[in-house]
Design a protein around this motif. Structure first.
Motif, mmCIF file in Angstrom:
data_model
loop_
_atom_site.group_PDB
_atom_site.id
_atom_site.type_symbol
_atom_site.label_atom_id
_atom_site.label_comp_id
_atom_site.label_asym_id
_atom_site.label_seq_id
_atom_site.Cartn_x
_atom_site.Cartn_y
_atom_site.Cartn_z
ATOM 1 N N LYS A 8 43.591 12.884 28.043
ATOM 2 C CA LYS A 8 43.445 14.111 27.249
ATOM 3 C C LYS A 8 42.980 15.269 28.128
ATOM 4 C CE LYS A 8 43.932 14.494 23.434
ATOM 5 N NZ LYS A 8 45.129 14.977 22.669
ATOM 6 N N GLU B 130 35.051 19.890 26.946
ATOM 7 C CA GLU B 130 34.794 21.283 27.314
ATOM 8 C C GLU B 130 33.987 21.361 28.604
ATOM 9 O OE1 GLU B 130 35.666 25.119 26.945
ATOM 10 O OE2 GLU B 130 36.332 23.543 25.561
ATOM 11 N N GLY C 98 37.011 12.899 18.499
ATOM 12 C CA GLY C 98 35.779 13.428 19.077
ATOM 13 C C GLY C 98 35.907 13.870 20.526
ATOM 14 N N ARG C 99 34.791 13.746 21.251
ATOM 15 C CA ARG C 99 34.701 14.097 22.674
ATOM 16 C C ARG C 99 34.884 15.593 22.935
ATOM 17 N NH1 ARG C 99 32.503 9.341 24.086
ATOM 18 N NH2 ARG C 99 33.939 7.590 24.134
ATOM 19 N N THR C 100 34.726 16.424 21.927
ATOM 20 C CA THR C 100 34.974 17.862 22.101
ATOM 21 C C THR C 100 34.046 18.466 23.147
ATOM 22 O OG1 THR C 100 35.652 18.004 19.782
ATOM 23 C CG2 THR C 100 35.154 20.070 20.904
ATOM 24 N N GLU C 101 32.756 18.172 23.051
ATOM 25 C CA GLU C 101 31.788 18.747 23.980
ATOM 26 C C GLU C 101 32.020 18.229 25.394
ATOM 27 O OE1 GLU C 101 27.802 18.218 22.676
ATOM 28 O OE2 GLU C 101 28.112 19.180 20.733
ATOM 29 N N GLU D 158 32.221 10.799 14.232
ATOM 30 C CA GLU D 158 33.681 10.909 14.279
ATOM 31 C C GLU D 158 34.359 9.544 14.330
ATOM 32 O OE1 GLU D 158 32.102 11.721 18.525
ATOM 33 O OE2 GLU D 158 31.608 12.242 16.450
ATOM 34 N N GLN E 120 45.070 18.797 28.934
ATOM 35 C CA GLN E 120 44.519 20.104 28.589
ATOM 36 C C GLN E 120 44.388 21.036 29.791
ATOM 37 O OE1 GLN E 120 40.909 19.723 26.293
ATOM 38 N NE2 GLN E 120 41.926 18.680 24.583
#
Length: 706
Positions: A176, A146, A140-143, A313, A180
């Motif tokens: 992470k 970003e 998870g943690r996508t938002e 997730e 990125q």
């Protein structure tokens, strides 16, 4: 013997495994094994379960065994690496291997491709990932990623704080994020403050890497080191991560204060946030330092992210067959998506309950092992006022406003103090805001409830009512459904634990009476203590029925329960006694009216001390008149004789055989010490006379038999 450093060892390992690379956790295990640490110590420093670290170690030693062609274990690691180092050096000499491709060139798994560390210019890309964890498994943690990537790259954020409670995934998130955005930076450095290095030591190591100078060549004082760091941040695009910043913050106070001698970190964060430069410093912490602005700040160069739990997730953290189970959603909700807690729970369900989630839930033991250790750490850092707020939120059981919370706390604190505590607890991620009210996550509430019960238990058995003065086990003004929950979740478990400690209802009630009398001797306010003790006495009555009576199905004004309620609710000393000298209940047995110690008073049965014939007379009077007020005389101890004014009532109770038993209910109105009549035998003289008569009777019987 040639000295091999850990950096040499890692270079040799990287060369041996060729196309493969060590993961971050494998590298950390290798480094700390090299230093002689145990699996348990490595697990604690890296934030993993020790069984997981053992598994990583087992696989790593197998990889190295295959790569080196000889058996590698945790215990012979250094010996094997030294042997391999000699082979590499010999091969380098005979085959003229260029320095850039020599096995001692370092490779790091966080970098997309190998980099050299021999450059002397600051614009050469270099990375030191320190003990950054492995994020090859990340959920998870996508938002959030970003959003924060935009802050770092587009807004050129200088100082970024990532905050959240322990186990929520701050370190993994920061790792992470750094991976990125690393292509946007020239120099990357990761440092952990877990062991609380002084700011001078940390800056020395950091500046040494960033400037590519030996530490011995650097100044030792804070101001010059900070100046050199700021200069590098201006000259080069640097990404620096400082993990576990809470280690340099002071515990036992409102969040954000620095430990003595660590105030330099505050100046470091302040300058990084205020001075113009092209770099970014990322902090991770369970608490927010004062120098980092809150999320709602309009400053785009100093930002904060409050990390919350995972959502759906989080199911990926469970075994495939468990991930789709509906009960898994309950666990995610209860632990509020905390990755560490869910990892511990997932392993426990798999290893101890054969994958049966419902069986785990039925155990009703949700705070255990590493989860309890994590919460113990968080609780141990709270100020006294924060601890008070945490206890009261657990007692209240549902969201409560700060005004009501302030009214709960004894003695009352100011509005500013309650707000300071609530804001601080929010930054620690220990409480949640619901409209204008505050509450706790379910797992935190369960933990705090257990602490409340334990503290109350320790206070009760120690005979120290201080803790019981500060907190109400059951709130009188609470709604009925809340009171029922408080009784079920707090009062009854505490009563059961006290009963198990004392072994019998009689002993438990006697000790609770001792606490009540301790309160009556105090000259200061007693807060909630008297109500708590009375509630414990009430709670014990359900167990008391198993000892001396059984309450009838329908409660009437003449029932045992009603009688006991009258005793408990009365502010007068009193008791319940049968005519054959059994005393199921005694309430404050006249201890304050005598000079004898309370312990001595309680060791006697006051109802045995009636003067001869007077008790029988009372029994006859109550048969004629079921309720009466009577003045009588009785011995309080061996030396003190009293005139007692009391209300008596003839009642019936039920014994253990479900048979009715005649008894008397007593409420004491007044006790006055008076001189006993001349020649009146004392209690001990009466007992001696009884023994003498028995002995004489036995002697006569023996004589007749002889």
């Amino acid at each position: 013997m040639t000295t091999i450093t850990i950096e040499d060892a890692i270079a040799i390992v990287d060369a041996a495994i060729k196309d493969k690379r060590l993961s971050n956790i494998q590298e950390q295990l290798l480094r700390q094994t090299w230093e002689g640490k145990t699996y348990a110590e490595i697990a604690e420093s890296c934030g993993y379960d020790s069984s997981y670290i053992r598994d990583v170690g087992y696989r790593l030693w197998q990889i190295l065994t295959n790569a080196f062609g000889e058996r590698v274990t945790k215990h012979n690691l250094q010996v094997v690496v030294r042997t391999q180092a000699k082979r590499f050096r010999a091969k380098a000499v005979t085959s003229d291997i260029p320095p850039a491709t020599h096995p001692l060139s370092l490779v790091n798994s966080h970098n997309p491709e190998p980099v050299t560390v021999h450059g002397t210019h600051l614009d050469v890309k270099r990375c030191d990932w320190g003990n950054a964890i492995d994020t090859s498994i990340f959920y998870g943690r996508t938002e959030e990623l970003e959003t924060v990537k935009n802050w770092v790259i587009d807004d050129r954020c200088r100082l970024l704080g990532v905050f959240g409670m322990g186990g929520i995934g701050k370190t993994a998130f920061a790792t992470k994020l750094a991976e990125q955005v690393q292509s946007d930076f020239t120099l990357i450095a990761w440092r952990s403050l877990r062991n609380a290095p002084t700011v001078e030591v940390m800056l020395g190591e950091l500046v040494s890497f960033l400037t590519n100078q030996e530490i011995t060549a650097l100044p030792q004082d804070f101001d010059r080191l900070l100046g050199m760091l700021i200069a590098v941040l201006k000259q080069s695009r640097c990404l620096i991560v400082l993990d576990n910043v809470e280690s340099v913050l002071r515990s036992g106070e409102i969040t954000g204060q620095y430990n003595e001698g660590y105030e330099g970190y505050g100046e470091l964060f302040r300058q990084v946030g205020e001075v113009r430069h092209q770099s970014c410093l990322i902090l991770t912490s369970r608490e927010k330092p004062h120098d980092v602005l809150p999320p709602d700040s309009s400053d785009r160069l100093v930002r904060s992210l409050q990390l919350t739990g995972l959502k759906e997730e989080a199911r990926q953290m469970f075994q495939p067959e468990l991930a789709i189970a509906p009960e898994t959603g309950k666990l995610i909700d209860f632990y509020c998506g905390n990755p560490l807690a869910l990892t511990v729970v997932s392993r426990s369900i798999h290893s101890m309950f054969d994958g049966d989630i419902q069986e785990f839930i039925d155990q009703d033991a949700n705070v255990f092992g590493d989860i309890r250790y994590l919460l113990d750490q968080q609780y141990g850092r709270l100020s006294e006022r924060e601890q008070q707020v945490m206890y009261w939120l657990a007692i209240e059981r549902e969201p409560i406003t700060t005004d009501n919370l302030r009214q709960d706390i004894v003695p009352m604190i100011s509005k500013s103090q309650i707000w300071e505590s609530v804001i601080s607890l929010r930054w620690r991620s220990l409480i949640e805001k619901n409209a204008n009210s505050f509450t706790q996550q379910p797992v935190v509430m369960e933990y705090m409830t257990a602490r409340l019960i334990d503290e109350a238990y320790q206070a009760a058995i120690a005979g120290n009512p201080e803790f019981l003065m500060s907190y109400a086990l059951v709130q009188p003004r609470a709604e009925d459904y809340i009171r029922e929950t408080q009784i079920r979740q707090i009062l009854h478990p505490l009563s059961d634990r006290l009963l198990a400690h004392y072994g019998s209802i009689d002993t438990l009630q006697r000790e609770l009476q001792i606490l009540l009398e301790t309160l009556r001797d105090r000259q200061t306010a007693i807060g909630y203590a008297q109500g708590n003790i009375m509630n414990l006495l009430r709670a014990s009555q359900s167990d008391l029925t198993k000892n001396f009576c059984r309450f009838p199905e329908r409660v009437t004004e003449h029932s045992d329960l009603q009688i006991l309620e009258r005793l408990l609710e009365s502010d007068r000393a009193g008791g319940l006694a049968t005519w054959d000298h059994r005393i199921p209940w005694a309430n404050n047995p006249l201890a304050q009216q005598t000079s004898e110690s309370k312990t001595q008073i309680r060791s006697k049965n006051l109802y045995y001390q009636w003067t001869e014939g007077s008790l029988e007379q009372l029994q006859q009077e109550l048969k004629q008149q079921p309720k009466l007020r009577k003045k009588y005389h009785a011995w309080l101890n061996e030396t003190e004789f009293a005139a007692i004014d009391a209300d008596f009532e003839a009642v019936k109770i039920t014994d253990t055989l479900n048979q009715p038993v005649e008894a008397r209910l007593v409420f004491i109105n007044e006790v006055n010490i008076v001189e006993p009549p001349i020649g009146l035998p004392t209690p001990s003289a009466r007992r001696a006379e009884v023994r003498r008569r028995k002995q004489a009777l036995q002697a006569n019987r023996s004589k007749k038999l002889g």
